[in-house]
Design an enzyme around this catalytic site. Structure first.
Site, PDB file in Angstrom:
ATOM      1  N   ASP A  10       0.785  -1.243   0.000  1.00  0.00           N
ATOM      2  CA  ASP A  10       0.000   0.000   0.000  1.00  0.00           C
ATOM      3  C   ASP A  10       0.815   1.291   0.000  1.00  0.00           C
ATOM      4  O   ASP A  10       0.495   2.234   0.727  1.00  0.00           O
ATOM      5  CB  ASP A  10      -0.978   0.005   1.188  1.00  0.00           C
ATOM      6  CG  ASP A  10      -2.160  -0.927   0.949  1.00  0.00           C
ATOM      7  OD1 ASP A  10      -2.267  -1.491  -0.158  1.00  0.00           O
ATOM      8  OD2 ASP A  10      -2.987  -1.082   1.862  1.00  0.00           O
ATOM      9  N   ASP A  61      -4.440  -1.494  -2.071  1.00  0.00           N
ATOM     10  CA  ASP A  61      -5.802  -1.248  -1.624  1.00  0.00           C
ATOM     11  C   ASP A  61      -6.550  -0.698  -2.843  1.00  0.00           C
ATOM     12  O   ASP A  61      -6.038   0.198  -3.529  1.00  0.00           O
ATOM     13  CB  ASP A  61      -5.740  -0.187  -0.507  1.00  0.00           C
ATOM     14  CG  ASP A  61      -6.678  -0.460   0.643  1.00  0.00           C
ATOM     15  OD1 ASP A  61      -7.018  -1.623   0.896  1.00  0.00           O
ATOM     16  OD2 ASP A  61      -7.083   0.523   1.319  1.00  0.00           O
ATOM     17  N   HIS A  63     -10.439   0.168  -3.605  1.00  0.00           N
ATOM     18  CA  HIS A  63     -11.827   0.164  -3.150  1.00  0.00           C
ATOM     19  C   HIS A  63     -12.804   0.749  -4.171  1.00  0.00           C
ATOM     20  O   HIS A  63     -12.487   1.740  -4.843  1.00  0.00           O
ATOM     21  CB  HIS A  63     -11.952   0.989  -1.877  1.00  0.00           C
ATOM     22  CG  HIS A  63     -11.177   0.453  -0.705  1.00  0.00           C
ATOM     23  ND1 HIS A  63     -11.196  -0.865  -0.325  1.00  0.00           N
ATOM     24  CD2 HIS A  63     -10.359   1.078   0.189  1.00  0.00           C
ATOM     25  CE1 HIS A  63     -10.444  -1.031   0.746  1.00  0.00           C
ATOM     26  NE2 HIS A  63      -9.907   0.131   1.074  1.00  0.00           N
ATOM     27  N   SER A  69     -15.767   0.149   4.260  1.00  0.00           N
ATOM     28  CA  SER A  69     -14.846   0.690   5.281  1.00  0.00           C
ATOM     29  C   SER A  69     -14.891   2.208   5.362  1.00  0.00           C
ATOM     30  O   SER A  69     -14.232   2.797   6.216  1.00  0.00           O
ATOM     31  CB  SER A  69     -13.405   0.235   4.997  1.00  0.00           C
ATOM     32  OG  SER A  69     -12.852   0.938   3.902  1.00  0.00           O
ATOM     33  N   HIS A  80     -10.703   6.374   0.574  1.00  0.00           N
ATOM     34  CA  HIS A  80      -9.293   6.295   0.179  1.00  0.00           C
ATOM     35  C   HIS A  80      -9.123   5.190  -0.854  1.00  0.00           C
ATOM     36  O   HIS A  80      -9.920   4.250  -0.910  1.00  0.00           O
ATOM     37  CB  HIS A  80      -8.399   6.014   1.397  1.00  0.00           C
ATOM     38  CG  HIS A  80      -8.690   4.682   2.054  1.00  0.00           C
ATOM     39  ND1 HIS A  80      -9.686   4.526   2.984  1.00  0.00           N
ATOM     40  CD2 HIS A  80      -8.146   3.456   1.873  1.00  0.00           C
ATOM     41  CE1 HIS A  80      -9.732   3.255   3.355  1.00  0.00           C
ATOM     42  NE2 HIS A  80      -8.815   2.575   2.691  1.00  0.00           N
ATOM     43  N   LYS A 106      -6.616  -5.659  -3.332  1.00  0.00           N
ATOM     44  CA  LYS A 106      -7.437  -6.119  -2.204  1.00  0.00           C
ATOM     45  C   LYS A 106      -8.471  -5.053  -1.861  1.00  0.00           C
ATOM     46  O   LYS A 106      -8.305  -3.882  -2.210  1.00  0.00           O
ATOM     47  CB  LYS A 106      -6.562  -6.421  -0.992  1.00  0.00           C
ATOM     48  CG  LYS A 106      -5.854  -5.178  -0.457  1.00  0.00           C
ATOM     49  CD  LYS A 106      -5.002  -5.494   0.740  1.00  0.00           C
ATOM     50  CE  LYS A 106      -4.194  -4.297   1.197  1.00  0.00           C
ATOM     51  NZ  LYS A 106      -4.954  -3.150   1.658  1.00  0.00           N
ATOM     52  N   GLU A 113     -13.889  -5.922   3.889  1.00  0.00           N
ATOM     53  CA  GLU A 113     -12.627  -5.257   4.208  1.00  0.00           C
ATOM     54  C   GLU A 113     -11.533  -6.308   4.140  1.00  0.00           C
ATOM     55  O   GLU A 113     -11.748  -7.475   4.475  1.00  0.00           O
ATOM     56  CB  GLU A 113     -12.700  -4.631   5.613  1.00  0.00           C
ATOM     57  CG  GLU A 113     -11.413  -3.961   6.089  1.00  0.00           C
ATOM     58  CD  GLU A 113     -10.920  -2.823   5.193  1.00  0.00           C
ATOM     59  OE1 GLU A 113     -10.696  -3.059   3.980  1.00  0.00           O
ATOM     60  OE2 GLU A 113     -10.748  -1.701   5.705  1.00  0.00           O
ATOM     61  N   ALA A 146      -0.159   0.509   6.215  1.00  0.00           N
ATOM     62  CA  ALA A 146       0.215   1.044   7.506  1.00  0.00           C
ATOM     63  C   ALA A 146       0.673  -0.108   8.397  1.00  0.00           C
ATOM     64  O   ALA A 146       0.090  -1.182   8.338  1.00  0.00           O
ATOM     65  CB  ALA A 146      -0.981   1.742   8.148  1.00  0.00           C
ATOM     66  N   CYS A 150      -2.384  -3.080   7.290  1.00  0.00           N
ATOM     67  CA  CYS A 150      -2.066  -3.981   6.179  1.00  0.00           C
ATOM     68  C   CYS A 150      -0.694  -4.634   6.290  1.00  0.00           C
ATOM     69  O   CYS A 150      -0.537  -5.784   5.880  1.00  0.00           O
ATOM     70  CB  CYS A 150      -2.254  -3.251   4.864  1.00  0.00           C
ATOM     71  SG  CYS A 150      -3.999  -2.870   4.636  1.00  0.00           S
TER      72      CYS A 150
HETATM   73  C1  VGL Z   1      -5.119   0.250   5.294  1.00  0.00           C
HETATM   74  C2  VGL Z   1      -6.740   1.181   6.574  1.00  0.00           C
HETATM   75  C3  VGL Z   1      -7.656   1.046   5.558  1.00  0.00           C
HETATM   76  C4  VGL Z   1      -3.678  -0.153   5.156  1.00  0.00           C
HETATM   77  C5  VGL Z   1      -6.008   0.094   4.252  1.00  0.00           C
HETATM   78  O1  VGL Z   1      -3.190  -0.247   4.028  1.00  0.00           O
HETATM   79  O2  VGL Z   1      -3.021  -0.386   6.199  1.00  0.00           O
HETATM   80  N1  VGL Z   1      -5.480   0.777   6.447  1.00  0.00           N
HETATM   81  N2  VGL Z   1      -7.268   0.505   4.389  1.00  0.00           N
HETATM   82 ZN    ZN Z   2      -8.555   0.537   2.710  1.00  0.00          ZN
END
Ligand code: VGL
Ligand code: ZN
Length: 195
Positions: A10, A61, A63, A69, A80, A106, A113, A146, A150
């Site tokens: 990510d 990520d 979406h 989420s 995001h 993903k 989620e 993060a 993830c």
């Molecule tokens: C993530 C929160 C929502 C991540 C992804 O990549 O850690 N965190 N979507």
């Molecule tokens: Zn996300």
């Protein structure tokens, strides 16, 4: 090093300077590049990335605009990494190392989620795990964003699947510093190596 790969989690604009900008993101990018430099020369036009000596796999990520989420749907996060937007793109410093074969998406289903990249799939429908297995990878380095979400979940799933997992602790970014430290300690307890 033929049995060793890097998984970049990510490193997408929304987590770097967008709606979910995470702490340490710029440094995490610089540290990831330093590690990549150490492990491989920059790819040339026409290189067969999937067969290169040091595969670099990207988790993304990805979406839909009404993902479960997001706060509008009662989830915890601002919108995001919406499909087709700049925020979902890989940072330009890392993008030259990415290919579709080694990009694993993903969170693309509206009602699901997915923090772990382990079951992310590429455009051919192969999962991250499928491709690591095909490439005969045994050791996986992990960097990205993060730490608490993830990165933690991806590293754990890789460890459970039997890989030796190294997390590049200077090449991470986080939502919350305390959460980052706790995630590092959880990973270490589970046998994930901090490097
Ligand atoms: C993530 C929160 C929502 C991540 C992804 O990549 O850690 N965190 N979507
Ligand atoms: Zn996300």
């Amino acid at each position: 090093m033929k049995d060793t790969a890097l998984v970049v989690v990510d490193m997408l604009y929304d987590f770097i300077d967008g709606s979910m900008a995470c702490q340490n993101a710029d440094n995490a990018i610089a540290q990831s590049l330093k590690f990549i430099d150490k492990m491989t020369a920059a790819p040339q036009e026409g290189d067969d990335v999937i067969r290169s000596q040091f595969p670099i796999l990207f988790v993304r990520d990805f979406h839909p605009a009404d993902h479960c989420s997001f706060t509008a749907q009662g989830g915890p996060w601002p919108p995001h990494c919406v499909q087709g937007t700049h925020g979902a793109d890989i940072h330009e410093a890392l993008a030259p190392y990415a290919s579709e074969e080694l990009s694993f998406y993903k969170g693309y289903k509206q009602d699901t989620e997915q923090y772990s990249g382990f079951e992310g799939i590429n455009e051919a429908g192969q999962s991250l795990y499928d491709v690591l297995d095909i490439l005969d990878v045994k050791n996986v380095f992990v960097c990205g964003i993060a730490t608490e979400f993830c990165v933690l979940n991806t590293a754990r799933d890789l460890k459970k699947a039997g890989f030796t997992v190294y997390v590049l602790q200077d090449a991470l970014a986080w939502v919350d510093y305390q959460g980052h430290l706790e995630a590092l300690s959880t990973m270490q307890k589970e046998g994930i190596r901090l490097q």
